[in-house]
Scaffold this motif. Structure first.
Motif, PDB file in Angstrom:
ATOM      1  N   PRO A 138       0.812  -1.226   0.000  1.00 16.80           N
ATOM      2  CA  PRO A 138       0.000   0.000   0.000  1.00 16.80           C
ATOM      3  C   PRO A 138       0.841   1.270   0.000  1.00 16.80           C
ATOM      4  CG  PRO A 138      -0.833  -1.578   1.603  1.00 16.80           C
ATOM      5  CD  PRO A 138       0.470  -2.110   1.134  1.00 16.80           C
ATOM      6  N   MET A 139       2.004   1.257   0.677  1.00 15.75           N
ATOM      7  CA  MET A 139       2.833   2.457   0.715  1.00 15.75           C
ATOM      8  C   MET A 139       3.363   2.810  -0.682  1.00 15.75           C
ATOM      9  SD  MET A 139       2.668   3.622   3.692  1.00 15.75           S
ATOM     10  CE  MET A 139       3.905   4.875   3.462  1.00 15.75           C
ATOM     11  N   ALA A 140       3.664   1.801  -1.471  1.00 16.46           N
ATOM     12  CA  ALA A 140       4.124   2.051  -2.842  1.00 16.46           C
ATOM     13  C   ALA A 140       3.010   2.683  -3.667  1.00 16.46           C
ATOM     14  CB  ALA A 140       4.601   0.751  -3.488  1.00 16.46           C
ATOM     15  N   ALA A 141       1.762   2.220  -3.469  1.00 12.96           N
ATOM     16  CA  ALA A 141       0.637   2.797  -4.194  1.00 12.96           C
ATOM     17  C   ALA A 141       0.402   4.243  -3.775  1.00 12.96           C
ATOM     18  CB  ALA A 141      -0.627   1.954  -3.954  1.00 12.96           C
ATOM     19  N   ILE A 142       0.555   4.527  -2.476  1.00  6.38           N
ATOM     20  CA  ILE A 142       0.391   5.902  -1.993  1.00  6.38           C
ATOM     21  C   ILE A 142       1.468   6.806  -2.581  1.00  6.38           C
ATOM     22  CG2 ILE A 142       0.477   7.356   0.062  1.00  6.38           C
ATOM     23  CD1 ILE A 142      -0.782   5.043   1.616  1.00  6.38           C
ATOM     24  N   ALA A 143       2.704   6.323  -2.660  1.00 11.39           N
ATOM     25  CA  ALA A 143       3.799   7.111  -3.224  1.00 11.39           C
ATOM     26  C   ALA A 143       3.539   7.434  -4.693  1.00 11.39           C
ATOM     27  CB  ALA A 143       5.112   6.353  -3.065  1.00 11.39           C
ATOM     28  N   GLU A 144       2.988   6.483  -5.431  1.00 13.52           N
ATOM     29  CA  GLU A 144       2.683   6.723  -6.845  1.00 13.52           C
ATOM     30  C   GLU A 144       1.576   7.770  -6.990  1.00 13.52           C
ATOM     31  OE1 GLU A 144       1.767   3.011  -8.622  1.00 13.52           O
ATOM     32  OE2 GLU A 144       3.819   2.233  -8.475  1.00 13.52           O
ATOM     33  N   LYS A 145       0.576   7.706  -6.128  1.00 13.98           N
ATOM     34  CA  LYS A 145      -0.498   8.698  -6.177  1.00 13.98           C
ATOM     35  C   LYS A 145       0.031  10.092  -5.841  1.00 13.98           C
ATOM     36  CE  LYS A 145      -4.340   5.577  -5.098  1.00 13.98           C
ATOM     37  NZ  LYS A 145      -5.442   5.267  -4.135  1.00 13.98           N
ATOM     38  N   LEU A 146       0.974  10.164  -4.882  1.00 12.37           N
ATOM     39  CA  LEU A 146       1.551  11.451  -4.524  1.00 12.37           C
ATOM     40  C   LEU A 146       2.328  12.032  -5.698  1.00 12.37           C
ATOM     41  CD1 LEU A 146       2.142  13.623  -2.440  1.00 12.37           C
ATOM     42  CD2 LEU A 146       4.071  12.218  -1.621  1.00 12.37           C
ATOM     43  N   ASP A 147       3.085  11.211  -6.398  1.00  8.30           N
ATOM     44  CA  ASP A 147       3.835  11.683  -7.574  1.00  8.30           C
ATOM     45  C   ASP A 147       2.880  12.157  -8.673  1.00  8.30           C
ATOM     46  OD1 ASP A 147       6.212  11.124  -6.318  1.00  8.30           O
ATOM     47  OD2 ASP A 147       6.471   9.158  -7.279  1.00  8.30           O
ATOM     48  N   ALA A 148       1.786  11.423  -8.874  1.00  7.28           N
ATOM     49  CA  ALA A 148       0.817  11.818  -9.911  1.00  7.28           C
ATOM     50  C   ALA A 148       0.145  13.139  -9.555  1.00  7.28           C
ATOM     51  CB  ALA A 148      -0.232  10.721 -10.096  1.00  7.28           C
ATOM     52  N   SER A 149      -0.140  13.339  -8.263  1.00  8.90           N
ATOM     53  CA  SER A 149      -0.777  14.593  -7.843  1.00  8.90           C
ATOM     54  C   SER A 149       0.169  15.776  -8.053  1.00  8.90           C
ATOM     55  CB  SER A 149      -1.185  14.502  -6.375  1.00  8.90           C
ATOM     56  OG  SER A 149      -2.133  13.468  -6.179  1.00  8.90           O
TER      57      SER A 149
END
Length: 212
Positions: A138-149
């Motif tokens: 889940p932390m990897a998915a959160i990091a990807e969402k942060l980069d996309a934002s």
């Protein structure tokens, strides 16, 4: 008896002593081929005018542009003054609108930069976790969402191993030499750099290697 028949027979119409006359209305003289004068063409051979112009006897000339009244000239001057004022007002409004748009864009960029600076420690921790393969699930998915934002607001991460060193976007923390190197390149990325458009928020902190 013969006299009675002669006296009782009516004479045909138009058989009087007056000769038959016609009016030549041609505008070109058939003999000389030259154009006739307007009065001559209207009079014809009989010398009698065909028709009379009721305005021919009036002695006047139509007024031209030079004879315009003072009121018309004043109205034109006022119209020109109003048009000039309108054009100046329009130019002023256009400049104000463009300046407002630039100010809005600058304020938006500054706000994004302030948020990015506040998030830099978190982003650096995420990058270190990626380098050590400690980011998964889940932390990897959160990091990807942060980069996309961040990317939606024009934030770009830069600084990779192998790219040529550029002092305008790179901050060299260490420097090594290599006899086979032909140019100074990035050999280690300590902290990646971030920029918004053409504005560098933080230079990439790297280690470099170059020729002796």
């Amino acid at each position: 008896m013969t006299d009675e028949n002669t006296q009782g027979t009516p004479e045909p119409e138009g058989s009087g002593d007056a000769p038959f006359q016609f009016t030549d209305k041609r505008k070109v003289d058939p003999t000389s081929g030259e154009a006739r004068d307007a009065s001559e063409a209207a009079t014809g051979d009989a010398g009698t005018p065909e028709s009379s112009d009721p305005l021919a006897a009036l002695d006047f000339e139509p007024e031209g542009d030079a004879a315009e009244s003072a009121e018309v000239l004043q109205a034109k001057a006022e119209a020109a003054a109003h048009l000039d004022a309108l054009q100046r007002e329009r130019a002023s409004f256009t400049n104000y609108r463009n300046r407002s748009l630039r100010d809005q864009e600058a304020a938006r960029t500054q706000g994004t930069q302030d948020v990015l600076v506040a998030l830099l420690p978190v982003l650096d921790d995420i990058e270190r976790a990626k380098q050590h393969a400690e980011l998964s699930g889940p932390m990897a998915a959160i990091a990807e969402k942060l980069d996309a934002s961040l990317a939606r607001f024009g934030v770009e991460r830069f600084g990779t191993v192998g790219e040529e060193f550029d002092p305008t976007v790179h901050e060299a923390l260490m420097h090594n030499v290599d006899a086979e190197a032909t140019a100074t390149t990035v050999s280690l990325v300590v902290e990646p750099g971030y920029r918004i458009g053409d504005r560098v928020v933080r230079a990439a902190r790297v280690g470099v290697v170059g020729p002796e």
